[in-house]
Design a protein around this motif. Structure first.
Motif, PDB file in Angstrom:
ATOM      1  N   PRO A   4       0.821  -1.221   0.000  1.00 57.80           N
ATOM      2  CA  PRO A   4       0.000   0.000   0.000  1.00 57.80           C
ATOM      3  C   PRO A   4       0.850   1.264   0.000  1.00 57.80           C
ATOM      4  N   ALA A   5       1.988   1.248   0.696  1.00 56.65           N
ATOM      5  CA  ALA A   5       2.815   2.459   0.744  1.00 56.65           C
ATOM      6  C   ALA A   5       3.348   2.795  -0.643  1.00 56.65           C
ATOM      7  N   GLY A   6       3.821   1.771  -1.372  1.00 52.87           N
ATOM      8  CA  GLY A   6       4.360   2.006  -2.714  1.00 52.87           C
ATOM      9  C   GLY A   6       3.273   2.514  -3.650  1.00 52.87           C
ATOM     10  N   ALA A   7       2.090   1.876  -3.567  1.00 51.25           N
ATOM     11  CA  ALA A   7       0.995   2.282  -4.455  1.00 51.25           C
ATOM     12  C   ALA A   7       0.564   3.714  -4.147  1.00 51.25           C
ATOM     13  N   ALA A   8       0.434   4.049  -2.845  1.00 55.44           N
ATOM     14  CA  ALA A   8      -0.001   5.401  -2.473  1.00 55.44           C
ATOM     15  C   ALA A   8       1.042   6.423  -2.886  1.00 55.44           C
ATOM     16  N   SER A   9       2.312   6.067  -2.723  1.00 51.78           N
ATOM     17  CA  SER A   9       3.389   6.981  -3.088  1.00 51.78           C
ATOM     18  C   SER A   9       3.313   7.311  -4.585  1.00 51.78           C
ATOM     19  N   SER A  10       3.214   6.266  -5.406  1.00 55.85           N
ATOM     20  CA  SER A  10       3.184   6.494  -6.855  1.00 55.85           C
ATOM     21  C   SER A  10       1.929   7.261  -7.250  1.00 55.85           C
ATOM     22  N   PHE A  11       0.792   6.882  -6.667  1.00 57.98           N
ATOM     23  CA  PHE A  11      -0.465   7.535  -7.052  1.00 57.98           C
ATOM     24  C   PHE A  11      -0.429   9.023  -6.732  1.00 57.98           C
ATOM     25  N   SER A  12      -0.012   9.359  -5.501  1.00 62.41           N
ATOM     26  CA  SER A  12      -0.054  10.772  -5.108  1.00 62.41           C
ATOM     27  C   SER A  12       0.933  11.597  -5.918  1.00 62.41           C
TER      28      SER A  12
END
Ligand SMILES: CC1=C(/C=C/C(C)=C/C=C/C(C)=C/C=O)C(C)(C)CCC1
Ligand SMILES: [Fe+2]
Length: 366
Positions: free
Chosen positions: A40-48
């Motif tokens: 989730p951290a990687g996905a949220a980082s890329s998305f934001s």
């Protein structure tokens, strides 16, 4: 097999140490994997980051108030599972949940009334606690993404608040003042001749973020430097209302969501198996009802409001009302998390309700 899937061996029971030594002490080979919270951290980082990059390039195509409202609405669900937080940390059951929900609703109502009764003081206080909430959310997220508590937390918190709250206002005061006047229902003006002071404050703000960026880079905190750099670009190049909408809806709330997914013990297995979609669906189910209730309230405001000014002022008061108990809940969870990780040695990650809380692993590549 994805890195997260490969990590399943290590996180399956939540009781293994980081060395891969289960409790009975038999050594098992541990592949170089990322901990499950990286997903989730990687996905949220890329998305934001992608959302801010898109806003920097294309936000002029959409009126700023549309981006602001869209961002405020998109960000609503990030607080919608706050009522479950005590259960995750304390295992509290139904009667407690009722109490938690009642206190939450009463705090929201009291904050809303305070906002309506003393708008100027309430907005000032609200901005101060928002700054603290945004900063602690961001540094907490950075720790989650790194898999460890990163150094320089205070400095990075200051850089973050300057980038997301101070710079947009100092660089584009004319973009914020009209809405601020509506919210506080008073003719807020910059004092005559204050243009130079505002310009000097903006330069100081830019110097502060430049200093934080340089420190991050020199200490090897590349991911944090990239984040701050993007937020500064957003503050400089995008209308402040649109910038806030993008930050709130696509950065703060998405990163908070990543922390929420990791905190929920019910997601431990799903995330260890690399099933982010399934964890998101669980969140969507839990968040649906509170989000719907908030949207209905907003809808009622649209119907009842006397023009856009009335709506904007009611909407921000409502948002502030809902936000106060959210800030308290998140701050409380932060304290529990800090206490859980300080009670833990490198060999034994935090275990809560039989599930490992946060894995400390190799620093991921983002
Ligand atoms: C007062 C005010 C603003 C600030 C709103 C803030 C600071 C909202 C914070 C929300 C939080 C902390 C939510 C929780 O996660 C705007 C929209 C820039 C426009 C001008 C008036
Ligand atoms: Fe929040």
């Amino acid at each position: 097999m994805t890195a997260a899937r490969a990590g399943r061996v290590r996180v399956a029971s939540g009781r293994e140490g980081l060395t891969g030594l289960p409790d009975h002490g038999v050594a098992v080979p541990v592949p170089p994997v990322l901990p499950s919270c990286s997903l989730p951290a990687g996905a949220a980082s890329s998305f934001s980051r992608a959302a801010v990059a898109v806003a920097v390039v294309g936000s002029w195509l959409v009126p700023p108030w549309v981006v602001l409202i869209a961002g405020l609405v998109a960000g609503l669900p990030h607080g919608a599972v706050d009522h479950l937080v005590p259960r995750w940390w304390l295992g509290a059951r139904a009667p407690w949940m009722l109490l938690v929900v009642s206190v939450y609703a009463a705090t929201a109502a009291a904050s809303y009334l305070a906002f309506r009764t003393w708008p100027v003081a309430a907005v000032a206080l609200f901005l101060a606690v928002s700054a603290w909430h945004f900063a602690s959310g961001e540094t907490g997220f950075a720790d989650l993404r790194a898999g460890r508590a990163l150094a320089g937390r205070r400095l990075r918190a200051v850089g973050h608040v300057v980038a997301v709250l101070a710079l947009p206002v100092l660089l584009h005061p004319d973009g914020v003042l009209p809405l601020l006047r509506v919210v506080v229902d008073a003719p807020v003006e910059l004092p005559p001749g204050s243009g130079t002071a505002v310009a000097v404050a903006a330069v100081v703000g830019l110097l502060v973020v430049a200093g934080v960026l340089a420190t991050d880079l020199s200490r090897g905190r590349r991911a944090e430097a990239v984040d701050l750099g993007l937020l500064v670009l957003l503050a400089v190049l995008v209308h402040p209302l649109a910038a806030f909408g993008v930050y709130f809806g696509a950065w703060h709330s998405v990163r908070h969501l990543a922390r929420t997914l990791v905190d929920d013990p019910g997601n431990a297995r799903l995330l260890a198996d690399g099933r982010l979609g399934a964890a998101l669906r669980r969140f969507a189910v839990s968040a649906a009802l509170p989000t719907l209730a908030s949207l209905l309230l907003v809808g009622a405001l649209v119907v009842a409001a006397d023009g856009w000014r009335g709506f904007a002022s009611e909407y921000l008061a409502l948002l502030a009302g809902l936000t106060v108990p959210h800030l308290v809940t998140v701050a409380w969870a932060d304290r529990r998390r800090a206490a859980a990780s300080s009670a833990v040695t490198v060999q034994q990650p935090p275990v809560r309700a039989g599930v490992r809380v946060a894995a400390r692993g190799p620093r991921p590549p983002w």
